[in-house]
Design a protein around this motif. Structure first.
Motif, mmCIF file in Angstrom:
data_model
loop_
_atom_site.group_PDB
_atom_site.id
_atom_site.type_symbol
_atom_site.label_atom_id
_atom_site.label_comp_id
_atom_site.label_asym_id
_atom_site.label_seq_id
_atom_site.Cartn_x
_atom_site.Cartn_y
_atom_site.Cartn_z
ATOM 1 N N GLY A 3 12.800 22.026 14.386
ATOM 2 C CA GLY A 3 11.437 22.468 14.159
ATOM 3 C C GLY A 3 11.267 23.336 12.931
ATOM 4 O O GLY A 3 10.306 23.167 12.163
ATOM 5 N N VAL A 4 12.194 24.284 12.730
ATOM 6 C CA VAL A 4 12.031 25.210 11.599
ATOM 7 C C VAL A 4 12.242 24.532 10.254
ATOM 8 O O VAL A 4 11.887 25.102 9.215
ATOM 9 N N ARG A 45 6.378 27.266 9.692
ATOM 10 C CA ARG A 45 6.165 28.703 9.510
ATOM 11 C C ARG A 45 4.795 29.124 10.021
ATOM 12 O O ARG A 45 4.651 30.204 10.612
ATOM 13 N N ASP A 46 3.787 28.268 9.807
ATOM 14 C CA ASP A 46 2.451 28.601 10.301
ATOM 15 C C ASP A 46 2.454 28.740 11.821
ATOM 16 O O ASP A 46 1.812 29.632 12.377
ATOM 17 N N GLY A 47 3.183 27.837 12.493
ATOM 18 C CA GLY A 47 3.257 27.897 13.949
ATOM 19 C C GLY A 47 3.924 29.171 14.430
ATOM 20 O O GLY A 47 3.437 29.832 15.363
ATOM 21 N N HIS A 82 3.984 22.152 12.767
ATOM 22 C CA HIS A 82 4.101 20.926 11.977
ATOM 23 C C HIS A 82 2.985 19.945 12.344
ATOM 24 O O HIS A 82 2.406 19.283 11.462
ATOM 25 N N MET A 83 2.679 19.870 13.635
ATOM 26 C CA MET A 83 1.604 18.979 14.079
ATOM 27 C C MET A 83 0.263 19.413 13.480
ATOM 28 O O MET A 83 -0.533 18.578 13.019
ATOM 29 N N ALA A 84 0.006 20.731 13.500
ATOM 30 C CA ALA A 84 -1.237 21.241 12.914
ATOM 31 C C ALA A 84 -1.298 20.946 11.418
ATOM 32 O O ALA A 84 -2.364 20.646 10.879
ATOM 33 N N HIS A 85 -0.134 21.003 10.758
ATOM 34 C CA HIS A 85 -0.087 20.705 9.322
ATOM 35 C C HIS A 85 -0.449 19.245 9.058
ATOM 36 O O HIS A 85 -1.191 18.934 8.118
ATOM 37 N N ILE A 86 0.053 18.335 9.870
ATOM 38 C CA ILE A 86 -0.241 16.908 9.695
ATOM 39 C C ILE A 86 -1.722 16.627 9.929
ATOM 40 O O ILE A 86 -2.367 15.898 9.174
ATOM 41 N N TYR A 87 -2.270 17.216 10.993
ATOM 42 C CA TYR A 87 -3.677 16.994 11.325
ATOM 43 C C TYR A 87 -4.618 17.814 10.447
ATOM 44 O O TYR A 87 -5.836 17.666 10.542
ATOM 45 N N LYS A 88 -4.025 18.740 9.629
ATOM 46 C CA LYS A 88 -4.823 19.643 8.803
ATOM 47 C C LYS A 88 -5.797 20.437 9.668
ATOM 48 O O LYS A 88 -6.996 20.521 9.390
ATOM 49 N N MET A 89 -5.226 20.997 10.733
ATOM 50 C CA MET A 89 -5.999 21.792 11.681
ATOM 51 C C MET A 89 -5.373 23.176 11.805
ATOM 52 O O MET A 89 -4.187 23.346 11.535
#
Length: 633
Positions: A271-272, A278-280, A359-366
């Motif tokens: 994950g890291v 890092r945002d998560g 990482h998921m939030a980064h992909i979805y741009k959320m």
């Protein structure tokens, strides 16, 4: 022919004198040759860690930390662990180890409160039903993960307009919704961010394929066959692991209690290294931590509640597992090892969860806050969705759900052990040589009771049971437990009992534990209990409100559990002799059978002569209601 084969097998296993004499749950080196002991200290510690570290450590603690100030939440969490978690875990462990009995017979110390033990077993029985169902969910997802691509990585072919492979985020700018807002547009407050209400592929897969969810509790529908098979497999695994009681489960936990840590570390390392991780982590306990949250009472209440539930206090499992220890085992050190390991696991799991959600939030741009969920939403929707975005996604998905499986199994092992131990302690002559049959029967009953929870309305039943059987009811039982041990049995006498096991300690050593047991811990429980009742809201799932009859049924479950306490107390008072005051006094005094299990450990305090003088001094000779031979009552 089939009937003859089963009878032959049954006679061979359960009535063969050679098998009966062998006592499979007892080894030659056991101190207690009747009940048996743990084969080693490691097996006890691993079993206790496996029991304490449950699904709540993985799918609830990270969300609570994020929602209550991030890293700031660790302060009230560890404060509550020190003030209530460790003291109560130590109390239950010492209570069970001293008399080597399960949570019902253990109340020979305070016979009038024996209903508390029965209520604990009822809670464990009811919760074990839906915990078995959660294990079945994990099994199904694990099997479904052996596909590439993962079946929840895209919308179903028959999907309607309610599913979208891409999530649209809007920002409420001066009353107007601006589409495709991203994390880069940091000027939009989190409270003004609105996510498109269409389902994600993972949410659609969970609702339509796994659960085949109906519109509500009123629409039961048929049993979902693939979940029924997974539930059967779960029951078979549990029965096989417990076929010889702690002798077999103690070997299984070498894997099931350690494997989750391997997976958490693997997921954390993976994950890291991902973009957005890092945002998560920042949202979890990084710079986004909000120390001002510590001024809010709700944060402290959430920390205390999580401490109680994550340590499984009040379920009877801690007492049961400790009852198989050697009498002079250092239960004090063990309590610290288990409780601190449990807390550390929660924190570690949070890093693994939030790094991949980032990482998921980064992909979805959320924003990360828009993808964070708790409970079923985290374990079976958000995290599987995040895993499906990784390279070699089936591998990570298999590891994650296998981890959920092993975590769930460890807790289920202890739950079944509570039930079988109570039956064995109450009816040793009947069940002693039939432990395997008792375990299989218990697992079979739990399977049948779990069938309503795997119908199309099953998720509503699971939510209902969880809300009414596994929440504030436990706080009430723990409060009665403290009152019984500390105030009726007397805390100083209990400390003397502990010193018989771990050796004499100084007054200063016990000062802190006296403060916690007599005042701090019960006050915390009373505050949380009252708060939980005042702020109680009717349960719902997925925005679906439960019908009135469902809520009434939920309250009936809670009443059924708690009713054992007054019913058994009244029954014992009616059976006793003498005036009402003498009856009450006799039932608030330890029974003649309250003592260390083996004669060699009883010493002068619990010698037969001392016990007879004690009983004669406090009750009339004919009063014998405290004596428990082959039954609880």
């Amino acid at each position: 022919m089939r009937e003859y084969s089963w009878n032959s097998f049954k006679d061979l296993i359960f009535t063969n004198p050679a098998v009966v004499d062998q006592e499979p749950h007892v080894d030659d080196g056991d101190e207690n040759t009747e009940r048996g002991n743990w084969a080693s200290k490691k097996e006890y510690i691993l079993s206790m860690i496996g029991y304490a570290v449950g699904l709540g450590n993985i799918w609830r603690f990270p969300y609570l930390a994020y929602n209550n100030g991030g890293g700031a939440f660790l302060i009230p969490y560890f404060v509550m662990l020190v003030l209530a978690g460790i003291p109560l875990f130590f109390l239950e462990s010492a209570f069970g180890q001293f008399c080597s009995q399960g949570p019902i017979n253990i109340w020979r110390a305070v016979p009038i409160l024996q209903g508390v033990g029965v209520a604990m077993v009822m809670v464990t029985l009811i919760v074990s039903v839906y915990y078995n169902v959660i294990i079945a969910y994990s099994l199904y997802y694990m099997f479904a993960s052996f596909q590439s691509p993962l079946p929840w990585s895209s919308c179903l072919s028959q999907a309607d307009s309610n599913c979208s492979n891409t999530t649209i985020v809007y920002c409420n700018v001066s009353g107007s919704l601006v589409a495709n807002w991203t994390q880069g547009n940091s000027t939009c407050p989190l409270s003004d961010i609105i996510t498109d209400p269409v389902q994600s592929p993972s949410e659609q897969y969970w609702d339509r394929v796994v659960l085949q969810r109906s519109s509500g509790l009123d629409e039961t529908g048929p049993v979902v066959w693939h979940l029924a098979l997974c539930l059967l497999l779960s029951s078979m695994i549990v029965a096989a692991a417990l076929i010889r009681g702690i002798k077999s489960s103690g070997k299984v936990v070498y894997f099931t209690a350690t494997f989750p840590y391997v997976v958490i570390l693997i997921l954390l390392i993976r994950g890291v290294t991902l973009e957005g991780a890092r945002d998560g982590i920042e949202f979890y306990i990084g710079s986004q931590s909000n120390l001002t949250k510590l001024t809010e009472a709700q944060v402290w209440k959430d920390a205390a509640t999580q401490t109680f539930y994550s340590l499984s206090i009040g379920w009877g499992g801690v007492m049961t597992l400790a009852s198989y220890n050697n009498f002079h085992n250092n239960v004090f050190k063990d309590s610290f090892v288990v409780t601190l390991t449990n807390a550390g696991t929660s924190v570690l799991a949070g890093f693994a969860i939030f790094s991949i959600l980032g990482h998921m939030a980064h992909i979805y741009k959320m924003p990360v806050g828009e993808v964070v969920k708790e409970g079923f939403g985290l374990a079976f929707i958000a995290y599987p969705d995040a895993l499906s975005k990784l390279p070699i996604s089936p591998l990570w998905s298999i590891l994650f759900f296998f981890m959920l499986l092993t975590v769930g199994l460890d807790s289920q092992f202890a739950g079944i052990e509570v039930i079988t131990t109570c039956l064995l302690d109450a009816f040793p002559k009947t069940f002693k040589s039939k432990r395997a049959l008792l375990t299989i029967t218990t697992s079979s009953i739990l399977y049948l009771l779990g069938l309503p929870c795997i119908t199309r309305a099953g998720i509503y039943w699971v939510t209902l049971i969880d809300q009414f059987a596994g929440s504030w009811v436990l706080l009430f039982l723990v409060l009665l437990e403290i009152i019984g041990v500390v105030y009726i049995y007397e805390g100083n006498r209990f400390i003397e009992d502990i010193e018989m096991m771990i050796g004499k300690k100084s007054f200063a050593f016990w000062l802190w534990w006296r403060a916690c047991w007599f005042f701090i811990s019960p006050c915390i429980i009373v505050v949380i209990l009252i708060w939980s009742m005042i702020t109680f809201t009717p349960p719902s799932y997925g925005g679906v409100q439960f019908p009135e009859w469902g809520l009434v049924l939920g309250w009936c479950i809670a009443v059924f559990i708690l009713l054992w306490v007054p019913v058994i107390a009244i029954y014992k008072l009616m059976r006793a002799n003498g005036s009402p005051w003498k009856r009450l006094k006799s039932l608030c005094s330890p029974a003649e059978q309250w003592h260390p299990y083996l004669d060699i450990h009883r010493g002068e305090r619990y010698s037969q002569e001392h016990c007879r003088l004690r009983i004669r001094h406090k009750t009339k000779p004919e009063v014998n209601v405290n004596v428990i031979s082959s039954s609880w009552l």
